[in-house]
Design a protein around this motif. Structure first.
Motif: not given
Length: 439
Positions: A317-325
């Protein structure tokens, strides 16, 4: 992958200052294989002629800038030209397309020329055209060779842009070539500065190319189309433009926020028509999901809305979600950096900075910062590199938890987050949204 000593020193010097390095990132990238793979997919689509936008979404400290920098490195490794632009409060407003253009062109880079690469790219394009004519049997020493080169440059610009670049763009490119052939390098350099968006060019230089004034906001995206054509003409696979820290818009005045978000909407709407250009934006959930940000401009929100399916976010999808450390990932990064550190006594260094000490340092920094995952990574890395430096410098030093006491140097944003405050001052109209405006 091993790094040169120069690149290794660059990595640790940046980390000492709390900054993301520009090189060597792949050597300590941890836990982002799937996200990096999705960006590689976008690069291949761009190589094949697509024009598109990808947005990196994550809280403060999730590694958005890291992945954005890594994407630029990966793009250059795949023969793309890149531009990495950081949004600031005062000098980048997205409704001023001439501002955006100036920043993008000023930060152009390639593997051969890391920054300010427009001159090199233009020279490579001219050289390829000359080589193609010579391959067809043209004599480079014949009187009409330069005219043949100019004709071919014109032909390629028309073909690559569908004749959608301003006439002044073509005139300036032609004049730069002619001036260089005549050995008038200072005059050619002045026009290259004009083509880069500079407003401080002499009237004489502009007169030489038959142009007046500067590149205007209304024409800037058309000029960017010309820059993209030159990039591809020079043999590059395409152009990747990274816009980092888009959430800075949230700190701007309401009228500027409205204009900037509408400017972004126009850029996104035009993106598919720029074949071979990938825009990569980074931003926080607050930027994307609040009425003060993207959600307040409905057409923009509709186009790039973030979706989840049973708690899973599709990568494509347009937004690629990054996970927190988390603690495990922080330690893994720390261990990779330990193996990279340029020590004169590897055995002593690793016997002193042990995996057990790494565990204790992760816990110490996390507890000292109330386990705020948005603050911990940058502070952890600064602390870690400081320990490395002292271990290397002082043979008798033995690091231990709480030695020396943790005294984190927080930025304004980090201090606000630690205190549970927003990084901007709320305003009464934050929930009202914005009108659609075209520029």
């Amino acid at each position: 992958m091993s790094l040169s000593l120069r690149d290794t020193e660059h990595v640790f010097q940046c980390l000492r200052g709390g900054a993301v390095p520009e090189r060597g990132l792949e050597t300590f990238a941890v836990g982002i294989d799937r996200e990096r793979g999705e960006l590689h997919r976008m690069l291949e689509m761009t190589r094949n002629g697509e024009g598109s936008v990808k947005l990196l979404r994550g809280g403060y400290g999730c590694g958005k800038t890291f992945l954005a920098r890594l994407t630029a490195v990966d793009a250059q490794e795949r023969n793309f030209a890149t531009s990495f632009v950081v949004v600031s409060d005062n000098d980048l407003h997205f409704h001023r397309f001439d501002d955006v253009y100036r920043k993008v062109v000023g930060e152009l880079g390639t593997r051969a020329c890391p920054r300010g690469a427009l001159t090199d790219i233009l020279d490579r394009w001219v050289a390829r055209v000359e080589e193609s004519l010579i391959a067809l049997g043209k004599d480079p020493d014949a009187p009409g060779f330069d005219e043949a080169v100019l004709a071919k440059l014109d032909e390629e610009l028309v073909a690559r842009t569908r004749n959608e670049v301003p006439a002044d763009f073509v005139r300036v490119v032609r004049t730069i070539f002619e001036l260089k052939q005549q050995g008038q390098l200072a005059e050619a350099s002045a026009l290259l500065s004009w083509l880069s968006g500079s407003e401080n060019i002499s009237a004489g230089a502009k007169k030489r190319a038959g142009i007046k004034g500067e590149i205007q906001s209304t024409d800037a995206l058309a000029y960017l189309r010309g820059i993209l054509a030159i990039v591809k003409g020079a043999g590059y696979a395409g152009l990747v433009i990274v816009i980092d820290e888009a959430e800075t818009i949230l700190r701007m005045k309401a009228d500027v926020r409205q204009k900037s978000l509408n400017g972004m909407r126009q850029i996104f709407d035009a993106a598919s028509g720029f074949q071979g250009l990938l825009w990569v934006f980074t931003g926080t959930p607050d930027f994307f999901d609040t009425n003060r940000g993207v959600k307040g401009l409905q057409p923009l929100h509709d186009r790039i809305a973030f979706t989840q399916v049973d708690g899973f976010a599709p990568l494509k999808q347009p937004q690629l979600a990054l996970k927190p450390f988390d603690v495990k990932r922080l330690k893994e990064v720390g261990m990779k950096l330990r193996s990279m550190y340029p020590t004169t006594d590897r055995a002593r260094f690793e016997a002193t900075v042990t995996p057990d000490y790494m565990d204790s340092l992760v816990q110490e920094v996390a507890e000292g910062l109330r386990a705020n995952v948005g603050v911990v990574p940058r502070q952890f890395l600064r602390r870690l590199v400081s320990v490395f430096d002292v271990v290397e410098q002082e043979p008798e030093f033995r690091p231990a938890p709480g030695k020396p006491p943790l005294a984190p140097e927080l930025t304004h944003t980090e201090a606000s987050l630690r205190a549970g405050k927003p990084e901007y001052e709320p305003e009464p109209g934050d929930n009202q949204g914005y009108e659609v405006v075209n520029f």
